[in-house]
Design a protein around this motif. Structure first.
Motif, PDB file in Angstrom:
ATOM      1  N   LEU A 152       0.815  -1.210   0.000  1.00 32.93           N
ATOM      2  CA  LEU A 152       0.000   0.000   0.000  1.00 32.93           C
ATOM      3  C   LEU A 152       0.856   1.271   0.000  1.00 32.93           C
ATOM      4  O   LEU A 152       0.446   2.288  -0.529  1.00 32.93           O
ATOM      5  CB  LEU A 152      -0.982   0.002   1.178  1.00 32.93           C
ATOM      6  CG  LEU A 152      -2.394  -0.550   0.905  1.00 32.93           C
ATOM      7  CD1 LEU A 152      -3.104   0.230  -0.179  1.00 32.93           C
ATOM      8  CD2 LEU A 152      -2.390  -2.009   0.557  1.00 32.93           C
ATOM      9  N   ASN A 156       0.271   3.810  -2.828  1.00 32.08           N
ATOM     10  CA  ASN A 156       0.074   5.204  -2.408  1.00 32.08           C
ATOM     11  C   ASN A 156       0.998   6.129  -3.211  1.00 32.08           C
ATOM     12  O   ASN A 156       0.588   7.171  -3.727  1.00 32.08           O
ATOM     13  CB  ASN A 156       0.394   5.306  -0.916  1.00 32.08           C
ATOM     14  CG  ASN A 156       0.066   6.668  -0.334  1.00 32.08           C
ATOM     15  OD1 ASN A 156      -0.920   7.284  -0.714  1.00 32.08           O
ATOM     16  ND2 ASN A 156       0.908   7.136   0.588  1.00 32.08           N
ATOM     17  N   ALA A 168      -8.350  -1.659  -5.094  1.00 30.02           N
ATOM     18  CA  ALA A 168      -7.484  -2.759  -4.672  1.00 30.02           C
ATOM     19  C   ALA A 168      -8.346  -3.968  -4.370  1.00 30.02           C
ATOM     20  O   ALA A 168      -9.352  -3.859  -3.645  1.00 30.02           O
ATOM     21  CB  ALA A 168      -6.705  -2.337  -3.433  1.00 30.02           C
ATOM     22  N   ALA A 180      -5.861  -5.773   4.075  1.00 25.18           N
ATOM     23  CA  ALA A 180      -6.043  -4.942   2.878  1.00 25.18           C
ATOM     24  C   ALA A 180      -7.073  -3.853   3.157  1.00 25.18           C
ATOM     25  O   ALA A 180      -6.889  -2.685   2.797  1.00 25.18           O
ATOM     26  CB  ALA A 180      -6.487  -5.803   1.703  1.00 25.18           C
ATOM     27  N   TYR A 183      -5.569  -1.061   5.581  1.00 30.05           N
ATOM     28  CA  TYR A 183      -4.607  -0.137   4.964  1.00 30.05           C
ATOM     29  C   TYR A 183      -5.264   0.715   3.884  1.00 30.05           C
ATOM     30  O   TYR A 183      -4.964   1.900   3.774  1.00 30.05           O
ATOM     31  CB  TYR A 183      -3.380  -0.905   4.435  1.00 30.05           C
ATOM     32  CG  TYR A 183      -2.456  -1.278   5.560  1.00 30.05           C
ATOM     33  CD1 TYR A 183      -2.720  -2.401   6.355  1.00 30.05           C
ATOM     34  CD2 TYR A 183      -1.364  -0.484   5.896  1.00 30.05           C
ATOM     35  CE1 TYR A 183      -1.913  -2.721   7.428  1.00 30.05           C
ATOM     36  CE2 TYR A 183      -0.543  -0.802   6.968  1.00 30.05           C
ATOM     37  CZ  TYR A 183      -0.823  -1.914   7.729  1.00 30.05           C
ATOM     38  OH  TYR A 183      -0.022  -2.222   8.807  1.00 30.05           O
ATOM     39  N   SER A 184      -6.184   0.137   3.111  1.00 29.44           N
ATOM     40  CA  SER A 184      -6.856   0.919   2.072  1.00 29.44           C
ATOM     41  C   SER A 184      -7.730   1.999   2.693  1.00 29.44           C
ATOM     42  O   SER A 184      -7.781   3.124   2.199  1.00 29.44           O
ATOM     43  CB  SER A 184      -7.733   0.029   1.183  1.00 29.44           C
ATOM     44  OG  SER A 184      -6.987  -1.037   0.685  1.00 29.44           O
ATOM     45  N   SER A 185      -8.405   1.646   3.777  1.00 28.55           N
ATOM     46  CA  SER A 185      -9.328   2.624   4.363  1.00 28.55           C
ATOM     47  C   SER A 185      -8.575   3.780   5.011  1.00 28.55           C
ATOM     48  O   SER A 185      -9.125   4.855   5.214  1.00 28.55           O
ATOM     49  CB  SER A 185     -10.237   1.952   5.396  1.00 28.55           C
ATOM     50  OG  SER A 185      -9.495   1.557   6.533  1.00 28.55           O
ATOM     51  N   ILE A 191      -8.306   5.415  -3.068  1.00 29.33           N
ATOM     52  CA  ILE A 191      -7.987   3.996  -2.972  1.00 29.33           C
ATOM     53  C   ILE A 191      -9.094   3.276  -2.196  1.00 29.33           C
ATOM     54  O   ILE A 191      -9.367   3.595  -1.045  1.00 29.33           O
ATOM     55  CB  ILE A 191      -6.611   3.789  -2.313  1.00 29.33           C
ATOM     56  CG1 ILE A 191      -5.533   4.439  -3.188  1.00 29.33           C
ATOM     57  CG2 ILE A 191      -6.319   2.308  -2.117  1.00 29.33           C
ATOM     58  CD1 ILE A 191      -4.178   4.539  -2.555  1.00 29.33           C
ATOM     59  N   ARG A 192      -9.771   2.371  -2.872  1.00 29.46           N
ATOM     60  CA  ARG A 192     -10.871   1.611  -2.264  1.00 29.46           C
ATOM     61  C   ARG A 192     -10.541   0.134  -2.344  1.00 29.46           C
ATOM     62  O   ARG A 192      -9.851  -0.300  -3.249  1.00 29.46           O
ATOM     63  CB  ARG A 192     -12.171   1.892  -3.041  1.00 29.46           C
ATOM     64  CG  ARG A 192     -12.758   3.254  -2.761  1.00 29.46           C
ATOM     65  CD  ARG A 192     -13.607   3.221  -1.479  1.00 29.46           C
ATOM     66  NE  ARG A 192     -13.492   4.425  -0.674  1.00 29.46           N
ATOM     67  CZ  ARG A 192     -12.749   4.512   0.442  1.00 29.46           C
ATOM     68  NH1 ARG A 192     -12.051   3.512   0.874  1.00 29.46           N
ATOM     69  NH2 ARG A 192     -12.712   5.627   1.140  1.00 29.46           N
ATOM     70  N   SER A 193     -11.073  -0.638  -1.411  1.00 26.20           N
ATOM     71  CA  SER A 193     -10.746  -2.057  -1.492  1.00 26.20           C
ATOM     72  C   SER A 193     -11.991  -2.933  -1.600  1.00 26.20           C
ATOM     73  O   SER A 193     -13.066  -2.596  -1.093  1.00 26.20           O
ATOM     74  CB  SER A 193      -9.905  -2.487  -0.282  1.00 26.20           C
ATOM     75  OG  SER A 193     -10.676  -2.426   0.889  1.00 26.20           O
ATOM     76  N   ALA A 215     -14.767  -2.053   3.521  1.00 28.12           N
ATOM     77  CA  ALA A 215     -14.454  -2.643   2.209  1.00 28.12           C
ATOM     78  C   ALA A 215     -15.721  -3.251   1.611  1.00 28.12           C
ATOM     79  O   ALA A 215     -16.658  -3.590   2.332  1.00 28.12           O
ATOM     80  CB  ALA A 215     -13.397  -3.729   2.380  1.00 28.12           C
ATOM     81  N   LEU A 243      -3.987  -7.411  -4.471  1.00 30.18           N
ATOM     82  CA  LEU A 243      -3.254  -7.354  -3.197  1.00 30.18           C
ATOM     83  C   LEU A 243      -2.895  -8.726  -2.634  1.00 30.18           C
ATOM     84  O   LEU A 243      -2.428  -8.836  -1.514  1.00 30.18           O
ATOM     85  CB  LEU A 243      -4.061  -6.576  -2.151  1.00 30.18           C
ATOM     86  CG  LEU A 243      -4.097  -5.057  -2.347  1.00 30.18           C
ATOM     87  CD1 LEU A 243      -4.858  -4.403  -1.203  1.00 30.18           C
ATOM     88  CD2 LEU A 243      -2.691  -4.477  -2.444  1.00 30.18           C
TER      89      LEU A 243
END
Ligand SMILES: *Cc1c(COP(=O)(O)O)cnc(C)c1O
Ligand SMILES: [Zn+2]
Length: 490
Positions: A152, A156, A168, A180, A183-185, A191-193, A215, A243
């Motif tokens: 990430l 980033n 992601a 995942a 870290y994405s949030s 950046i969305r997962s 997510a 990821l």
């Protein structure tokens, strides 16, 4: 925010210019099949030429210039810098991903997990000295945070440099998705997962994590290997950031586990063995690669033994290494239900990496120092319960590590005078549903687990006759007296 707290001149002369690193060297992907190299400009998961598995390699003049002794000093002094980007896995910046500027590094508290001595009773049971490294004390409660922090941070960096929105995605046996999503949030709206899980095959605790981090959670009927195929389909046709540990940036981050062990044992790896459960084989890849990199840089003088562990319900790597050398052929297996659910994988994506690294590992050592052992579901569960009962914290996969250590000792892979470090890969709280099934004897037959009576534990209900509303003091007294009786207090 992340400025150095100590004045430059207080650090030893020979390292002070290297304490706060800036980007250095060159990184590239290399395909393990066709050996072609590719630039890291684009996020790659498989070889664009042949579809083979990739690893990231590093060319850095600093690694030539600085000797092992000086690296050790740099890492040890870096610990007292209190610099946020270097507080986690990037303490070992030059060995992980020295192309990411410090300002883009994400640190959520991962890494530098404690190494805890096994309790005396556990050591007596096993018959040798060993330690657990508590990976469950990472922020999302598993070692997956190490790889995610690296992947990430890189995403980033790409997103900021290229101003790109990124979706992601990952397939998961539970912990990858938790990590995942966390870290994405943490990152920007760009950046969305999305996580793809096998329905009913992750614990409620693990499922609650990606849901809590917002997510998109997609449940698919089947097992992890099916989810992995779906994610591969998506990543080949759509613009998504994968990821899973197919993503070699994750492997780099997970190498920090080895660097920390080296540092925690004062860089003395002689007579040590690291025990790790194998699922998708990303972690064992990272652990071997980490020790190899430190060895080549002269930071450690010896490579520890590596002991991989698999349940007989999901054991493709064990089966591969059981075959005669030179005649080995990899064959995926159909998995059966396993309490080591996070390792319940029949077709590990990192298998080509393992094969490549094991060869190199044993060659450098001049002897076999990589082993895989197979354990039973019953042994995994018993070991998890016994470890937790004796003051150490392990999940089912950590129980697998312990069962693996016992097996390795039986097989003579590890001797009495050696010291083992067991990867306790996640926090036990993520896997309490298996503990509950054990205590309540509710394992479906296919798990092949029969609880041992003496290891069961239940809450004892105190049922006073006195009414709490009418006679509160009497109620307290009656409860207390009952408890005193149960505990045989005198
Ligand atoms: C992912 C995971 C494993 C297996 O690691 P691999 O890299 O897939 O081999 C083991 N234990 C836990 C708790 C995990 O989350
Ligand atoms: Zn290739």
């Amino acid at each position: 925010m992340w400025r150095k707290k100590m004045k430059n001149k207080e650090f030893p002369e020979d390292i002070k210019d290297y304490l706060v690193p800036s980007p250095s060297g060159r990184m590239f992907y290399r395909c393990l099949s066709c050996k072609n190299q590719f630039s890291i400009e684009n996020l790659l998961y498989v070889c664009p030429e042949c579809g083979g598995v990739l690893l990231l390699y590093l060319e850095n003049p600093l690694l030539e210039k600085i000797d092992g002794k000086r690296w050790r000093k740099i890492f040890d002094y870096r610990k007292i810098l209190n610099l946020l980007p270097l507080s986690g896995i990037f303490l070992f910046y030059e060995f992980i991903a020295p192309v990411i500027p410090l300002s883009h590094i994400i640190y959520l508290g991962e890494g530098h997990t404690p190494i805890v001595n096994a309790s005396k009773r556990l050591k007596d049971i096993v018959g040798l000295e060993f330690f657990f490294k508590y990976e469950g004390l990472n922020p999302s409660a598993s070692f997956k945070d190490r790889g995610m922090a690296c992947a990430l941070s890189y995403i980033n960096y790409l997103s900021k440099e290229k101003g790109k929105k990124i979706i992601a995605i990952c397939a998961s046996t539970g912990d990858t998705s938790a990590s995942a999503a966390l870290y994405s949030s943490y990152l920007s709206e760009d950046i969305r997962s999305a996580v793809i899980l096998p329905e009913g095959k992750v614990t409620p605790e693990q499922l609650s994590q990606p849901l809590g981090h917002g997510a998109k959670v997609l449940e698919v009927p089947g097992v992890f290997d099916d989810c992995m195929k779906i994610v591969e389909y998506l990543s080949e046709r759509y613009d998504v950031a994968l990821l899973n540990s197919k993503n070699s940036w994750r492997i780099l981050g997970q190498e920090s586990f080895s660097y920390e062990i080296a540092q925690q044992f004062s860089y003395d790896m002689k007579g040590k063995a690291v025990v790790v459960p194998i699922g998708n084989a990303g972690n064992i890849t990272a652990i071997m690669n980490g020790f190899l990199k430190f060895y080549k840089a002269g930071i450690i003088d010896e490579l520890p033994k590596i002991i991989g562990v698999q349940s007989d319900h999901a054991d493709p790597v064990f089966r591969y290494y059981m075959q005669k050398e030179g005649k080995r052929r990899f064959q995926p297996v159909k998995v059966r239900p396993s309490v080591a659910q996070a390792a319940m994988i029949g077709n590990p994506v990192s298998m080509p990496r393992v094969i490549e690294l094991v060869k190199e590992y044993d060659e450098i050592c001049g002897e076999k120092r990589f082993f895989v052992v197979q354990v039973k579901e019953q042994e995994i569960m018993d070991c998890m319960i016994i470890a937790n009962r004796n003051g150490n914290i392990v999940c089912t996969q950590g129980g697998e590590s312990l069962a693996g250590l016992i097996r390795a000792k039986e097989k003579g892979y590890i001797g009495k005078s050696e010291i083992a470090i067991l990867n306790s890969t996640a926090h036990m709280l993520k896997f309490v549903s298996f503990q509950r099934m054990y205590f309540e004897d509710r394992f479906p037959d296919e798990y092949e687990v029969r609880p041992k009576e003496e290891l069961k534990n239940f809450p004892i209900k105190i049922r006073p006759k006195r009414d709490k509303e009418k006679d509160y003091e009497g109620f307290i007294k009656e409860c207390a007296e009952k408890i005193a009786e149960i505990l045989s207090l005198s």
